[in-house]
Design a protein around this motif. Structure first.
Motif, PDB file in Angstrom:
ATOM      1  N   GLU A 270       0.840  -1.201   0.000  1.00 39.11           N
ATOM      2  CA  GLU A 270       0.000   0.000   0.000  1.00 39.11           C
ATOM      3  C   GLU A 270       0.877   1.254   0.000  1.00 39.11           C
ATOM      4  OE1 GLU A 270      -3.310   0.114  -0.167  1.00 39.11           O
ATOM      5  OE2 GLU A 270      -3.385  -2.073  -0.301  1.00 39.11           O
ATOM      6  N   ARG A 272       0.856   3.920   1.696  1.00 38.22           N
ATOM      7  CA  ARG A 272       1.231   4.421   3.019  1.00 38.22           C
ATOM      8  C   ARG A 272       2.386   3.626   3.640  1.00 38.22           C
ATOM      9  NH1 ARG A 272      -0.971   0.901   6.654  1.00 38.22           N
ATOM     10  NH2 ARG A 272      -2.614  -0.466   5.844  1.00 38.22           N
ATOM     11  N   GLN A 273       2.640   2.407   3.115  1.00 36.99           N
ATOM     12  CA  GLN A 273       3.679   1.556   3.691  1.00 36.99           C
ATOM     13  C   GLN A 273       5.030   1.728   3.015  1.00 36.99           C
ATOM     14  OE1 GLN A 273       1.453  -2.147   2.822  1.00 36.99           O
ATOM     15  NE2 GLN A 273       1.514  -2.553   5.015  1.00 36.99           N
ATOM     16  N   THR A 303       8.828  11.423   1.953  1.00 36.90           N
ATOM     17  CA  THR A 303       7.551  10.702   1.886  1.00 36.90           C
ATOM     18  C   THR A 303       7.037  10.555   0.464  1.00 36.90           C
ATOM     19  OG1 THR A 303       6.345  12.773   2.247  1.00 36.90           O
ATOM     20  CG2 THR A 303       6.829  11.438   4.209  1.00 36.90           C
ATOM     21  N   GLN A 305       6.778   9.340  -3.122  1.00 34.59           N
ATOM     22  CA  GLN A 305       7.268   8.144  -3.809  1.00 34.59           C
ATOM     23  C   GLN A 305       8.108   8.487  -5.033  1.00 34.59           C
ATOM     24  OE1 GLN A 305       4.398   4.986  -4.453  1.00 34.59           O
ATOM     25  NE2 GLN A 305       5.378   4.405  -6.371  1.00 34.59           N
TER      26      GLN A 305
END
Length: 337
Positions: A270, A272-273, A303, A305
């Motif tokens: 996910e 968020r991971q 944070t 990606q």
């Protein structure tokens, strides 16, 4: 020497298993535990934890993966083991070592080390439920509060039909605090006829050799030490083969694996991971590699990606930088010393 890769919930999952087995030196992996309560789990749950089941229960590098179950109800454990067995795992491992309070509160993991009779019942139920050719192994700690029942627990696993026993050489109360009490393992080895695997605080080749000497075990399970130094298994093998001068795995050797890890994280986890998983791995690798420290310090506040992906690409090309300067892609300073 047989070298196993430990299961570590939230850290050593199928993504990191894939990458670490590419580096080499590992004979077999064990999955993160799949918690069994009163529900018969669907196939998709087993496949989520162990996608290697779609590949003959092997990582892409060809290393076998044994599935681990955690639970205390013999009927539910047996039913789920039977369903899992139909998916073709290399084997089934039973967790009697997890120290997590939420697990122990419900009678699972290390909590069962207080009741050897229940351990025997659980192991026997699983052994009966799966085909005879399928290995059923178990992992334990030295005890819950103390080591008073460690022999009885090991004997209970043997009586239930376990074919192998991994001993994490700490009690539940010890948690993950060093040291690991390898000197306790010979008493367990003397109490059973099963092959015994030593586990706990093996961070270096010297640790592995000392653990083998103290425990008497020719099989070791590597956990955080292998995550911190992905070349650890290879280095242990080199020394075991009488080749101590073999070239160790360097930071530059790991750059393609870091890139592969990040790609797998982006593909399979996910959003968020994702950033957290890369930071988690770099945080452990900085124990071994000075370059890992620089890399971790750079990404720990990131944070986005796309920004991380660009940095990982630049890292491979030797162009990544931190606030303190470039992250070197060359030979590890620690190894050079």
């Amino acid at each position: 020497m047989t070298l196993l890769l430990a299961p570590m919930e939230g850290l050593l999952d199928f993504v990191l298993r894939d990458v670490l087995t590419r580096v080499g030196g590992v004979d077999r992996c064990v999955s993160e535990f799949i918690r069994i309560t009163g529900t018969l789990l669907p196939d998709k749950v087993f496949l989520r934890y162990i996608p290697e089941l779609r590949n003959g229960s092997r990582t892409l590098a060809g290393v076998p993966v044994r599935a681990q179950l955690l639970g205390s109800d013999p009927v539910s454990m047996a039913e789920n083991a039977a369903r899992l067995a139909a998916l073709g795992p290399e084997g089934i491992d039973l967790n009697f070592g997890c120290p997590a309070k939420v697990v122990n509160r419900h009678g699972g993991g290390a909590a069962l080390l207080q009741e050897p009779e229940r351990i025997a019942t659980v192991v026997a139920a699983v052994r009966r439920a799966v085909p005879a050719h399928l290995p059923v192994s178990a992992k334990m700690r030295l005890g819950f509060h103390d080591t008073g029942l460690m022999r009885e627990c090991a004997q209970a696993m043997e009586a239930g039909g376990a074919c192998e026993l991994v001993v994490h050489a700490r009690t539940k109360v010890d948690g993950y605090r060093p040291p690991a009490y390898w000197e306790q393992i010979p008493a367990i080895r003397a109490a059973v006829a099963l092959p015994v695997v030593a586990n706990g605080e093996i961070w270096t080749v010297a640790d592995a050799l000392r653990c083998r000497e103290v425990s008497g075990c020719d099989a070791l399970m590597l956990g955080r030490g292998m995550v911190a130094d992905p070349g650890l298994a290879r280095a242990i093998r080199a020394v075991d083969a009488g080749l101590p001068g073999s070239d160790p795995v360097q930071w530059s050797d790991l750059l393609p694996h870091i890139a592969a890890f990040w790609q797998l994280v982006c593909d399979d986890l996910e959003p968020r991971q994702r950033a957290g998983r890369l930071k988690q791995w770099l945080n452990l690798m900085r124990r071994r590699f000075p370059e890992g420290e620089a890399a971790y310090q750079h990404v720990r506040t990131m944070t986005d990606q796309r920004a991380i992906s660009a940095w990982v690409a630049a890292l491979q090309e030797g162009q990544a930088t931190t606030a303190g300067g470039p992250v070197p892609a060359g030979r590890s300073a620690a190894a050079a010393a």
